[in-house]
Design a protein around this motif. Structure first.
Motif, short mmCIF file in Angstrom:
data_model
loop_
_atom_site.label_atom_id
_atom_site.label_comp_id
_atom_site.label_asym_id
_atom_site.label_seq_id
_atom_site.Cartn_x
_atom_site.Cartn_y
_atom_site.Cartn_z
N LEU A 54 9.58 -3.16 -43.19
CA LEU A 54 8.83 -2.98 -44.43
C LEU A 54 7.49 -3.70 -44.38
O LEU A 54 6.52 -3.25 -44.99
N ASN A 55 7.41 -4.81 -43.66
CA ASN A 55 6.16 -5.55 -43.55
C ASN A 55 5.11 -4.76 -42.79
O ASN A 55 3.94 -5.12 -42.78
N LYS A 56 5.53 -3.71 -42.10
CA LYS A 56 4.60 -2.90 -41.34
C LYS A 56 4.24 -1.62 -42.09
O LYS A 56 3.88 -0.62 -41.48
N ALA A 57 4.36 -1.63 -43.40
CA ALA A 57 4.01 -0.46 -44.20
C ALA A 57 2.58 -0.05 -43.89
O ALA A 57 1.68 -0.88 -43.82
N PRO A 58 2.33 1.23 -43.67
CA PRO A 58 1.00 1.68 -43.24
C PRO A 58 -0.04 1.61 -44.34
O PRO A 58 0.28 1.65 -45.53
N THR A 59 -1.30 1.48 -43.94
CA THR A 59 -2.40 1.59 -44.88
C THR A 59 -2.63 3.08 -45.18
O THR A 59 -2.33 3.95 -44.35
N LEU A 60 -3.15 3.37 -46.35
CA LEU A 60 -3.19 4.75 -46.85
C LEU A 60 -4.60 5.19 -47.23
O LEU A 60 -5.38 4.41 -47.80
N SER A 61 -4.91 6.44 -46.92
CA SER A 61 -6.14 7.08 -47.39
C SER A 61 -5.76 8.39 -48.06
O SER A 61 -5.04 9.20 -47.47
N LEU A 62 -6.23 8.59 -49.27
CA LEU A 62 -5.96 9.82 -50.01
C LEU A 62 -7.21 10.70 -49.97
O LEU A 62 -8.28 10.30 -50.43
N ILE A 63 -7.08 11.88 -49.37
CA ILE A 63 -8.19 12.82 -49.23
C ILE A 63 -7.98 13.98 -50.19
O ILE A 63 -6.98 14.70 -50.09
N ILE A 64 -8.91 14.15 -51.10
CA ILE A 64 -8.84 15.21 -52.10
C ILE A 64 -9.94 16.22 -51.80
O ILE A 64 -11.12 15.88 -51.83
N THR A 65 -9.55 17.44 -51.48
CA THR A 65 -10.52 18.47 -51.14
C THR A 65 -10.97 19.20 -52.39
O THR A 65 -10.15 19.59 -53.23
N ALA A 66 -12.29 19.41 -52.51
CA ALA A 66 -12.82 20.03 -53.72
C ALA A 66 -13.94 21.00 -53.39
O ALA A 66 -14.76 20.74 -52.50
N TYR A 67 -13.96 22.10 -54.11
CA TYR A 67 -15.10 23.02 -54.06
C TYR A 67 -15.35 23.53 -55.48
O TYR A 67 -14.51 24.18 -56.09
N ASN A 68 -16.52 23.16 -56.02
CA ASN A 68 -16.93 23.59 -57.36
C ASN A 68 -15.83 23.36 -58.39
O ASN A 68 -15.34 24.28 -59.04
N GLU A 69 -15.47 22.08 -58.54
CA GLU A 69 -14.39 21.69 -59.46
C GLU A 69 -14.92 20.86 -60.62
O GLU A 69 -14.27 19.93 -61.08
N VAL A 70 -16.08 21.22 -61.12
CA VAL A 70 -16.70 20.43 -62.18
C VAL A 70 -15.81 20.33 -63.41
O VAL A 70 -15.84 19.32 -64.14
N GLY A 71 -14.99 21.33 -63.66
CA GLY A 71 -14.14 21.31 -64.84
C GLY A 71 -12.87 20.50 -64.69
O GLY A 71 -12.23 20.16 -65.69
N ARG A 72 -12.50 20.14 -63.45
CA ARG A 72 -11.21 19.47 -63.22
C ARG A 72 -11.32 18.17 -62.43
O ARG A 72 -10.35 17.40 -62.40
N ILE A 73 -12.46 17.91 -61.82
CA ILE A 73 -12.53 16.78 -60.89
C ILE A 73 -12.40 15.44 -61.61
O ILE A 73 -11.80 14.49 -61.09
N ARG A 74 -12.92 15.34 -62.82
CA ARG A 74 -12.84 14.06 -63.55
C ARG A 74 -11.38 13.71 -63.87
O ARG A 74 -10.95 12.57 -63.70
#
Length: 399
Positions: A54-74
């Motif tokens: 458990l002490n070796k739990a990995p570091t995390l990166s969350l990648i969110i892909t977006a194209y013209n999401e002005v109405g939902r990105i916030r």
């Protein structure tokens, strides 16, 4: 000759949906139970070996892909920040790096993302619009985490999902994890998915136990960064990641306790077009990676790709051939006359359900209608693929 062809086509038509699951079930019973995630908060987990793991739990990166999401990105960013803050406050998961991968958005999406830069939100804009996978690749090159989590803007992630996802990677044999999808109606209620999707989730659970998943949930999945170094921008990332996992001798599994919520399409009539696009992308991926079908290289994974992917995509051709051969045999024996009548009733039910909502509301008719619609989409996509059509850039479905 025609009788032999009739039974061969019958076997092929039944194989992917009925015979393959039975084979999987037998294979799964011969293997050990799938790994369960470790629980950081469990008071009973006192084994020193487990503690070290458990002490070796990995570091995390969350990648969110977006194209013209002005109405939902916030809304998506606020949901993601809640995940980050929840993990930080409870000290359950490693620090979460958040990256928005913009596929050359031109509607103000990137400007909204920049507003959150002081809260740790990082914008990675692709230099040119080459599709979702290319935008993901641009983000992968800048991500710092040991494990990369991929999500779409439309998908809402529960607060405990990141912690649960991270815990699975404490097992070094696990290369990638797929969430399970949950749908939300336009009114905001979680809706059931019916028999077909329950069947698909059951099938995926069996594949997890045998050779690993042959495709992840494209809207929410995770993989070790080492597996993302070979990233084909012309293949769907959910299949490409599963293939990379198998190539490296690791497993891609489904996590039934890691959920992703997203809304049904705002225009249900566009579901057929979405299915067609998805299948064309899948056919493209398999054509670019024929080695996935090599059992000497990939073992049971290759068997599952053949059974779940290739045979599923050949299904409409088997059905058309079966109907034609059955028509030729109908005058030779009463048995074949009966099977032809049953086939006509089957497709007639789907046609009636298409034009009558009352008939479609019947459970059996709905299942038949969905099955026929899916195979029509596969046939349509196959014809377009054979004619040379490919999907590179993407347009997120309106939800």
């Amino acid at each position: 000759m025609l009788v032999t062809l009739f039974w061969l086509l019958t076997f092929c038509a039944l194989y992917s949906y009925f015979i393959y699951p039975v084979i999987l079930l037998c294979l799964a019973r011969c293997k050990a139970s799938p790994p369960q995630p470790d629980n950081h908060t469990s008071s009973t987990n006192t084994d020193p070996a487990n503690t070290a793991l458990l002490n070796k739990a990995p570091t995390l990166s969350l990648i969110i892909t977006a194209y013209n999401e002005v109405g939902r990105i916030r809304n998506k960013i606020n949901n993601t920040l809640a995940l980050k803050n929840n993990s930080h406050e409870q000290n359950k998961s490693p620090e979460l790096e958040i990256i928005i991968a913009s596929d050359c958005s031109d509607d103000g999406t990137d400007d909204i993302v920049k507003e959150y830069s002081d809260q740790g939100i990082k914008l990675v804009r692709a230099p040119e619009r080459l599709g979702k996978e290319h935008a993901q690749l641009c983000a992968i090159k800048q991500a710092q985490g040991d494990v990369l989590i991929f999500s779409d803007v439309a998908t809402q992630i529960p607060e405990d999902a990141i912690e649960k996802l991270s815990n699975y990677f404490c097992d070094p044999t696990i290369g990638s994890i797929s969430s399970e999808d949950r749908f939300i109606s336009q009114s905001g209620d979680v809706v059931g998915e019916g028999a077909y999707v329950r069947y698909e989730m059951w099938l995926r659970s069996l594949e997890s136990k045998v050779g690993g998943l042959v495709g992840l949930s494209g809207s929410f999945f995770a993989a070790r960064k080492d597996l993302c170094q070979t990233w084909d921008i012309h293949s769907p990332s959910d299949f490409n990641t599963a293939l990379n996992t198998a190539t490296q001798g690791m497993r891609a599994i489904t996590a039934p306790d890691v959920l992703g919520y997203y809304q049904d399409l705002s225009d249900p009539s566009k579901e057929y077009a979405r299915k067609t696009r998805t299948i064309i992308r899948g056919l493209t991926s398999l054509s670019r990676n024929p080695q996935a079908l090599n059992p000497f290289k990939h073992g049971l994974f290759a068997f599952q790709v053949f059974s779940h992917k290739l045979m599923r995509w050949l299904e409409p051709w088997f059905l058309i051939g079966l109907l034609f051969v059955n028509f030729m045999l109908a005058s030779q024996h009463s048995f074949f006359a009966l099977t032809l009548v049953l086939q006509c009733l089957f497709y007639g039910t789907a046609l009636c359900a298409h034009y009558s909502s009352n008939i479609k509301n019947n459970t059996a008719a709905k299942l038949i209608y969905f099955f026929v619609q899916v195979n029509m989409a596969i046939f349509d996509a196959s014809c377009q693929f054979l004619a040379g059509k490919r999907m590179s850039v993407w347009q997120p479905s309106a939800r």
